[in-house]
Design a protein around this motif. Sequence first.
Motif, PDB file in Angstrom:
ATOM      1  N   LEU A 117     -42.756 -16.747 -45.363  1.00  0.00           N
ATOM      2  CA  LEU A 117     -43.313 -17.095 -44.058  1.00  0.00           C
ATOM      3  C   LEU A 117     -42.786 -16.074 -43.058  1.00  0.00           C
ATOM      4  O   LEU A 117     -41.588 -16.033 -42.769  1.00  0.00           O
ATOM      5  CB  LEU A 117     -42.905 -18.510 -43.651  1.00  0.00           C
ATOM      6  CG  LEU A 117     -43.201 -18.955 -42.215  1.00  0.00           C
ATOM      7  CD1 LEU A 117     -44.663 -18.730 -41.843  1.00  0.00           C
ATOM      8  CD2 LEU A 117     -42.828 -20.420 -42.035  1.00  0.00           C
ATOM      9  N   VAL A 118     -43.683 -15.225 -42.573  1.00  0.00           N
ATOM     10  CA  VAL A 118     -43.286 -14.144 -41.678  1.00  0.00           C
ATOM     11  C   VAL A 118     -44.097 -14.225 -40.392  1.00  0.00           C
ATOM     12  O   VAL A 118     -45.267 -14.638 -40.405  1.00  0.00           O
ATOM     13  CB  VAL A 118     -43.483 -12.771 -42.376  1.00  0.00           C
ATOM     14  CG1 VAL A 118     -44.956 -12.488 -42.620  1.00  0.00           C
ATOM     15  CG2 VAL A 118     -42.838 -11.641 -41.597  1.00  0.00           C
ATOM     16  N   GLY A 119     -43.477 -13.869 -39.277  1.00  0.00           N
ATOM     17  CA  GLY A 119     -44.179 -13.867 -38.003  1.00  0.00           C
ATOM     18  C   GLY A 119     -43.890 -12.592 -37.242  1.00  0.00           C
ATOM     19  O   GLY A 119     -42.736 -12.161 -37.153  1.00  0.00           O
ATOM     20  N   ASP A 120     -44.932 -11.982 -36.685  1.00  0.00           N
ATOM     21  CA  ASP A 120     -44.739 -10.722 -35.967  1.00  0.00           C
ATOM     22  C   ASP A 120     -45.876 -10.548 -34.962  1.00  0.00           C
ATOM     23  O   ASP A 120     -46.892 -11.264 -34.992  1.00  0.00           O
ATOM     24  CB  ASP A 120     -44.725  -9.552 -36.955  1.00  0.00           C
ATOM     25  CG  ASP A 120     -44.125  -8.288 -36.360  1.00  0.00           C
ATOM     26  OD1 ASP A 120     -43.387  -8.392 -35.357  1.00  0.00           O
ATOM     27  OD2 ASP A 120     -44.386  -7.192 -36.900  1.00  0.00           O
ATOM     28  N   GLY A 121     -45.713  -9.570 -34.096  1.00  0.00           N
ATOM     29  CA  GLY A 121     -46.709  -9.311 -33.076  1.00  0.00           C
ATOM     30  C   GLY A 121     -47.883  -8.496 -33.599  1.00  0.00           C
ATOM     31  O   GLY A 121     -47.828  -7.862 -34.652  1.00  0.00           O
ATOM     32  N   TYR A 122     -48.974  -8.532 -32.843  1.00  0.00           N
ATOM     33  CA  TYR A 122     -50.131  -7.660 -33.077  1.00  0.00           C
ATOM     34  C   TYR A 122     -50.798  -7.443 -31.718  1.00  0.00           C
ATOM     35  O   TYR A 122     -50.482  -8.128 -30.738  1.00  0.00           O
ATOM     36  CB  TYR A 122     -51.103  -8.259 -34.096  1.00  0.00           C
ATOM     37  CG  TYR A 122     -51.859  -9.482 -33.603  1.00  0.00           C
ATOM     38  CD1 TYR A 122     -53.121  -9.367 -33.024  1.00  0.00           C
ATOM     39  CD2 TYR A 122     -51.325 -10.769 -33.724  1.00  0.00           C
ATOM     40  CE1 TYR A 122     -53.818 -10.485 -32.574  1.00  0.00           C
ATOM     41  CE2 TYR A 122     -52.005 -11.883 -33.288  1.00  0.00           C
ATOM     42  CZ  TYR A 122     -53.256 -11.733 -32.706  1.00  0.00           C
ATOM     43  OH  TYR A 122     -53.934 -12.836 -32.255  1.00  0.00           O
ATOM     44  N   TRP A 123     -51.706  -6.490 -31.646  1.00  0.00           N
ATOM     45  CA  TRP A 123     -52.427  -6.258 -30.397  1.00  0.00           C
ATOM     46  C   TRP A 123     -53.741  -7.028 -30.422  1.00  0.00           C
ATOM     47  O   TRP A 123     -54.619  -6.744 -31.224  1.00  0.00           O
ATOM     48  CB  TRP A 123     -52.686  -4.774 -30.178  1.00  0.00           C
ATOM     49  CG  TRP A 123     -51.443  -3.960 -29.957  1.00  0.00           C
ATOM     50  CD1 TRP A 123     -51.057  -2.843 -30.637  1.00  0.00           C
ATOM     51  CD2 TRP A 123     -50.432  -4.199 -28.980  1.00  0.00           C
ATOM     52  NE1 TRP A 123     -49.857  -2.373 -30.160  1.00  0.00           N
ATOM     53  CE2 TRP A 123     -49.445  -3.183 -29.135  1.00  0.00           C
ATOM     54  CE3 TRP A 123     -50.229  -5.178 -28.000  1.00  0.00           C
ATOM     55  CZ2 TRP A 123     -48.299  -3.117 -28.344  1.00  0.00           C
ATOM     56  CZ3 TRP A 123     -49.085  -5.112 -27.208  1.00  0.00           C
ATOM     57  CH2 TRP A 123     -48.147  -4.100 -27.377  1.00  0.00           C
ATOM     58  N   ALA A 124     -53.836  -8.012 -29.543  1.00  0.00           N
ATOM     59  CA  ALA A 124     -55.058  -8.795 -29.421  1.00  0.00           C
ATOM     60  C   ALA A 124     -56.101  -8.081 -28.573  1.00  0.00           C
ATOM     61  O   ALA A 124     -57.284  -8.437 -28.594  1.00  0.00           O
ATOM     62  CB  ALA A 124     -54.744 -10.159 -28.810  1.00  0.00           C
ATOM     63  N   ASP A 125     -55.664  -7.091 -27.805  1.00  0.00           N
ATOM     64  CA  ASP A 125     -56.544  -6.257 -26.997  1.00  0.00           C
ATOM     65  C   ASP A 125     -55.895  -4.879 -26.891  1.00  0.00           C
ATOM     66  O   ASP A 125     -54.748  -4.695 -27.289  1.00  0.00           O
ATOM     67  CB  ASP A 125     -56.736  -6.880 -25.611  1.00  0.00           C
ATOM     68  CG  ASP A 125     -58.031  -6.427 -24.946  1.00  0.00           C
ATOM     69  OD1 ASP A 125     -58.636  -5.444 -25.440  1.00  0.00           O
ATOM     70  OD2 ASP A 125     -58.445  -7.044 -23.940  1.00  0.00           O
TER      71      ASP A 125
END
Length: 247
Positions: free
Chosen positions: A140-148
């Motif tokens: 189970l991993v969580g990280d950021g991404y660019w939504a815009d």
Amino acid sequence: MKREEISTLAHAHHPISSPLGDESVRRLLERGVPAGEGEARLLDLGCGGGEWLLRALTAHPGARAEGVDLSESALAAARVAAEELGVRDRLVLHRHDATSFTAPHAFDLVLSVGAAHAFGGLLPTLDAARRHLAPGGRVLVGDGYWADEPSPEAVEMLGDFTDLAGTVDRVVADGWLPVYGHASTRHELDDYEWSWTGSLTEWALDHPDHPDRDQALAAAATHRDEWLRVYRDAFGFVCLVLRPADG
């Protein structure tokens, strides 16, 4: 005031140190912790105050968990909370660098949510998790991404993410398959930031004579300004439950 002290105060009303609501956390753990009989073993790399593990142990009486973090104050808080919840006998905490931690056994679920910066990015985080994973286990991993489309300032501040589809593509190309996931909603993202800045601000206002009051107010104001002006409209956060593609 040290960074970890600021973080502890800022998370007073949001103990999950990521933009996730309680129901999202519950669902992710439900899909991540193996079902069935037997003792599931859980490991959190960069556990902080241990909130993910505490919730998992409370929901799964047969589970046992270990957490790894460098912050002694966060680990101390996790021990106190585990005692209060009656799960202290099923929780082992290690003060250690999560990037070089080794354990004598493998784990059915390895977590690392919001700690990818400590490993140098998402894929190095998954490499570390793989070393601890039992056959048939999940990550189970969580990280950021660019939504815009981010500004250059946002990229410099938060990192060289890609979009959501590109993030999943990177994970799959690295030998993982998603079996569940959750992209944080606008409410979750905003609630986290308001909680972070608001909790720190409230502490400063409630302690007018504390020598760190002005520093806390300044940290809250800087964080709030960066969020609202630099990355709010572009930043997203995704959690993925993954299994190795080779089984």
